[in-house]
Every structure is written in C-alpha cells, then in structure tokens.
Design a protein around this motif. Structure first.
Motif, PDB file in Angstrom:
ATOM      1  N   THR A 130      14.721-102.331 -13.133  1.00 44.95           N
ATOM      2  CA  THR A 130      13.827-103.205 -13.643  1.00 44.95           C
ATOM      3  C   THR A 130      12.288-102.428 -14.117  1.00 44.95           C
ATOM      4  OG1 THR A 130      13.010-103.945 -11.240  1.00 44.95           O
ATOM      5  CG2 THR A 130      14.814-105.357 -12.476  1.00 44.95           C
ATOM      6  N   ILE A 131      11.697-103.295 -15.067  1.00 44.56           N
ATOM      7  CA  ILE A 131      10.602-102.558 -15.349  1.00 44.56           C
ATOM      8  C   ILE A 131       9.343-103.473 -15.297  1.00 44.56           C
ATOM      9  CG2 ILE A 131       9.102-101.770 -17.446  1.00 44.56           C
ATOM     10  CD1 ILE A 131      12.090-100.788 -18.592  1.00 44.56           C
ATOM     11  N   THR A 132       8.221-103.179 -14.800  1.00 42.50           N
ATOM     12  CA  THR A 132       7.085-104.194 -14.691  1.00 42.50           C
ATOM     13  C   THR A 132       6.073-103.720 -15.661  1.00 42.50           C
ATOM     14  OG1 THR A 132       7.644-104.650 -12.583  1.00 42.50           O
ATOM     15  CG2 THR A 132       5.559-105.096 -12.977  1.00 42.50           C
ATOM     16  N   PHE A 133       5.312-104.347 -16.239  1.00 38.63           N
ATOM     17  CA  PHE A 133       4.032-104.021 -17.344  1.00 38.63           C
ATOM     18  C   PHE A 133       2.509-104.353 -16.489  1.00 38.63           C
ATOM     19  CE2 PHE A 133       7.209-104.670 -20.664  1.00 38.63           C
ATOM     20  CZ  PHE A 133       7.146-103.579 -21.445  1.00 38.63           C
ATOM     21  N   SER A 134       1.763-103.523 -16.595  1.00 38.02           N
ATOM     22  CA  SER A 134       0.330-103.862 -16.231  1.00 38.02           C
ATOM     23  C   SER A 134      -0.406-103.195 -17.349  1.00 38.02           C
ATOM     24  CB  SER A 134       0.096-103.155 -14.958  1.00 38.02           C
ATOM     25  OG  SER A 134       0.328-101.654 -15.048  1.00 38.02           O
ATOM     26  N   ASN A 135      -1.645-103.713 -17.106  1.00 36.78           N
ATOM     27  CA  ASN A 135      -2.822-103.604 -18.243  1.00 36.78           C
ATOM     28  C   ASN A 135      -2.269-103.738 -19.543  1.00 36.78           C
ATOM     29  OD1 ASN A 135      -4.275-102.074 -16.261  1.00 36.78           O
ATOM     30  ND2 ASN A 135      -3.278-100.149 -16.560  1.00 36.78           N
ATOM     31  N   LEU A 136      -1.907-105.064 -19.676  1.00 41.85           N
ATOM     32  CA  LEU A 136      -1.523-105.444 -21.051  1.00 41.85           C
ATOM     33  C   LEU A 136      -2.679-106.163 -21.957  1.00 41.85           C
ATOM     34  CD1 LEU A 136       1.872-107.793 -19.871  1.00 41.85           C
ATOM     35  CD2 LEU A 136       1.821-105.668 -21.578  1.00 41.85           C
ATOM     36  N   THR A 137      -3.799-106.034 -21.727  1.00 39.63           N
ATOM     37  CA  THR A 137      -5.042-106.086 -22.313  1.00 39.63           C
ATOM     38  C   THR A 137      -5.998-104.964 -22.335  1.00 39.63           C
ATOM     39  OG1 THR A 137      -6.124-107.255 -20.640  1.00 39.63           O
ATOM     40  CG2 THR A 137      -4.732-108.676 -22.081  1.00 39.63           C
ATOM     41  N   ALA A 138      -6.447-104.821 -23.514  1.00 39.24           N
ATOM     42  CA  ALA A 138      -7.703-103.817 -23.599  1.00 39.24           C
ATOM     43  C   ALA A 138      -8.651-104.122 -24.516  1.00 39.24           C
ATOM     44  CB  ALA A 138      -6.893-102.320 -23.653  1.00 39.24           C
ATOM     45  N   ALA A 156     -10.014 -95.272 -29.643  1.00 35.20           N
ATOM     46  CA  ALA A 156      -9.078 -94.320 -29.184  1.00 35.20           C
ATOM     47  C   ALA A 156      -7.698 -94.988 -28.917  1.00 35.20           C
ATOM     48  CB  ALA A 156      -9.361 -93.551 -27.898  1.00 35.20           C
ATOM     49  N   GLY A 157      -6.587 -94.378 -29.067  1.00 34.23           N
ATOM     50  CA  GLY A 157      -5.166 -95.054 -28.732  1.00 34.23           C
ATOM     51  C   GLY A 157      -5.222 -95.388 -27.227  1.00 34.23           C
ATOM     52  N   GLN A 158      -4.650 -96.563 -27.070  1.00 39.32           N
ATOM     53  CA  GLN A 158      -4.374 -97.250 -25.753  1.00 39.32           C
ATOM     54  C   GLN A 158      -3.134 -97.865 -25.623  1.00 39.32           C
ATOM     55  OE1 GLN A 158      -8.330 -99.288 -24.356  1.00 39.32           O
ATOM     56  NE2 GLN A 158      -8.601 -99.523 -26.640  1.00 39.32           N
ATOM     57  N   THR A 209       5.847 -94.984 -31.357  1.00 31.95           N
ATOM     58  CA  THR A 209       5.848 -94.356 -30.185  1.00 31.95           C
ATOM     59  C   THR A 209       4.241 -94.086 -29.808  1.00 31.95           C
ATOM     60  OG1 THR A 209       6.144 -92.162 -30.988  1.00 31.95           O
ATOM     61  CG2 THR A 209       8.104 -93.312 -30.000  1.00 31.95           C
ATOM     62  N   ALA A 210       3.567 -93.792 -30.949  1.00 32.73           N
ATOM     63  CA  ALA A 210       1.866 -93.877 -30.770  1.00 32.73           C
ATOM     64  C   ALA A 210       1.409 -94.915 -30.269  1.00 32.73           C
ATOM     65  CB  ALA A 210       1.611 -93.295 -32.201  1.00 32.73           C
ATOM     66  N   GLN A 211       0.520 -94.861 -29.317  1.00 32.52           N
ATOM     67  CA  GLN A 211      -0.369 -95.738 -28.898  1.00 32.52           C
ATOM     68  C   GLN A 211      -1.381 -96.322 -29.935  1.00 32.52           C
ATOM     69  OE1 GLN A 211      -2.583 -94.218 -25.731  1.00 32.52           O
ATOM     70  NE2 GLN A 211      -0.826 -95.079 -24.201  1.00 32.52           N
ATOM     71  N   PRO A 212      -1.334 -97.696 -29.915  1.00 31.59           N
ATOM     72  CA  PRO A 212      -2.143 -98.352 -31.179  1.00 31.59           C
ATOM     73  C   PRO A 212      -3.887 -98.239 -30.778  1.00 31.59           C
ATOM     74  CG  PRO A 212      -1.441-100.094 -29.651  1.00 31.59           C
ATOM     75  CD  PRO A 212      -0.840 -98.686 -29.068  1.00 31.59           C
ATOM     76  N   VAL A 213      -4.481 -98.139 -31.950  1.00 29.45           N
ATOM     77  CA  VAL A 213      -6.054 -98.030 -31.962  1.00 29.45           C
ATOM     78  C   VAL A 213      -6.853 -99.196 -31.982  1.00 29.45           C
ATOM     79  CG1 VAL A 213      -7.962 -96.672 -32.965  1.00 29.45           C
ATOM     80  CG2 VAL A 213      -5.781 -95.426 -32.562  1.00 29.45           C
TER      81      VAL A 213
END
Length: 218
Positions: free
Chosen positions: A36-44, A49-51, A72-76
């Motif tokens: 199983t996978i758990t996400f965190s920090n779903l808001t910024a 910079a990319g986050q 694959t690149a983090q969005p800016v």
C-alpha cells in the motif's frame, strides 16, 4: 533451494528410486505481494521551484515512482495535478492516485501617484508589486480608462498572474487647477441701462459666474 523472490521458475521433478523411473516438469509462479502507498504533503504554495508529494509504502522502504499529470518532473505552476504513485520493487506491486494542489502565492500590491492636479491629461496610478513584476490590472471607478477631470476616483488593482493572488484599492484625488480671472469694464457712466463687466480667463473660455453685490443681475 526453493526460491523466495517473486517470479517464474522452471520446475523439474525426477523419481529417485532404483526400481522406478519418472519425471515431470512445470512452472512455479510466485506472484508479487501487494503493498500500500500513503501520500502526504498534497498541498503546497507556489515558490517558483518544482514541488511534489511524499509517498511512503507499507511495507516501508519500497521504491515508489511518481508522476504528475503523466510527467515525472515535479510541477512548478499553481494548479491541480493528478499524482500517481507506483511501487517499483521486484517482490511487491501497488499503485495509488490522488490530487496534488499548488496554491497561488500571496503578492503585495501598492498604489501611489494618487494625488494630482487637473492639467487636461489623463492621470494613472502607479502600481508596484512584491515580488516585483507580477502582472495586475488597474481600474478607475470600475473602468479601465484613467480619469482626466478633477474629482475623486476609486482605484482598484488585482493580480492577473495565475501563480499569485492579491488585490488592493485606494482613492485617487485630482484637484482643480488654479485659473486666472481678469475683470474689465469696471468704470462707466450712468445711462439708464444695465452695465455688465467683461470677464476673461486663463486658460481661456472657462465658465465664470459673476455677481454684483451678491446678485447675478448687473
């Protein structure tokens, strides 16, 4: 030794007896276990910079690949992105999907040049932003045209850059300009008629109200 890792294995069994002969073959398949996978920090908040999100696995320590709207690149830039996490491990499989949101950053807007005097030209307010260079619109009493005439106008500024948010408003005052008035024809002789003075202005042709002992009648 029997295998432990997930995968497909060729199996061969041979009778080991002096009185018998025989063999069989097959394939042993060990399927990947589900993680199983758990996400965190779903808001910024936008910071140029990319986050990205944090993704943890259970069991812990498994490699996880992340994509944002398929990249694959983090969005800016500020916005909502579909984040997909996939386990990358030879013995485990698993995937998870959620939404990663980058909120616009707060920009500070400051208006200046709000007090001036009528000169026949349009008067625009000066807008500065922090950080500098953030795109914004300015309106005057709700319209885009800067005022010319003397008066008081509500100036409103609002950020239009999608990566920032912010607004401000203030009053612009255009004071009337000082005009010179020259009165002539002040000396005359009674002849039974009314005698009005001559009035000229600088700048020329301004409307002037003239009274005589407080009365508009000459």
């Amino acid at each position: 030794m029997a295998p432990t890792a997930a995968g497909s294995y060729a199996v061969s069994a041979t009778v080991n007896d002096s009185n018998y002969f025989g063999m069989a073959t097959g394939t042993l398949v060990i399927n990947k276990a589900t993680a199983t996978i758990t996400f965190s920090n779903l808001t910024a908040t936008y910071n140029t910079a990319g986050q990205g999100v944090n993704a943890t696995s259970d069991p812990v320590g498994l490699a996880v690949n992340l994509t944002y709207d398929g990249l694959t690149a983090q969005p800016v830039n500020a916005g909502d992105y579909t984040v997909v996490a996939t386990i990358n491990d030879p013995n485990y499989t698993g995937t998870a999907t959620d939404t990663f949101t980058i909120d616009p950053a707060a920009a500070t807007l400051t208006l200046s040049g709000l007090d001036t005097t009528y000169d026949g030209n349009t008067h625009t307010a000066t807008l500065s932003t922090a950080p500098s260079g953030v795109a914004a619109t300015i309106t005057y009493d709700g319209g885009s045209t800067a005022p010319t005439n003397a008066g008081t106008y509500l100036v409103a500024a609002r950020v239009t850059n999608p990566n920032y948010t912010g607004s401000t408003s203030a009053w612009m005052h255009i004071a009337p300009a000082t005009a010179a008035i020259t009165v002539t024809g002040l000396l005359t002789t009674y002849d039974g008629n009314r005698h009005a003075v001559n009035v000229s202005t600088s700048p020329a042709n301004l409307s002037v109200a003239v009274t005589y002992d407080g009365n508009s009648t000459a």
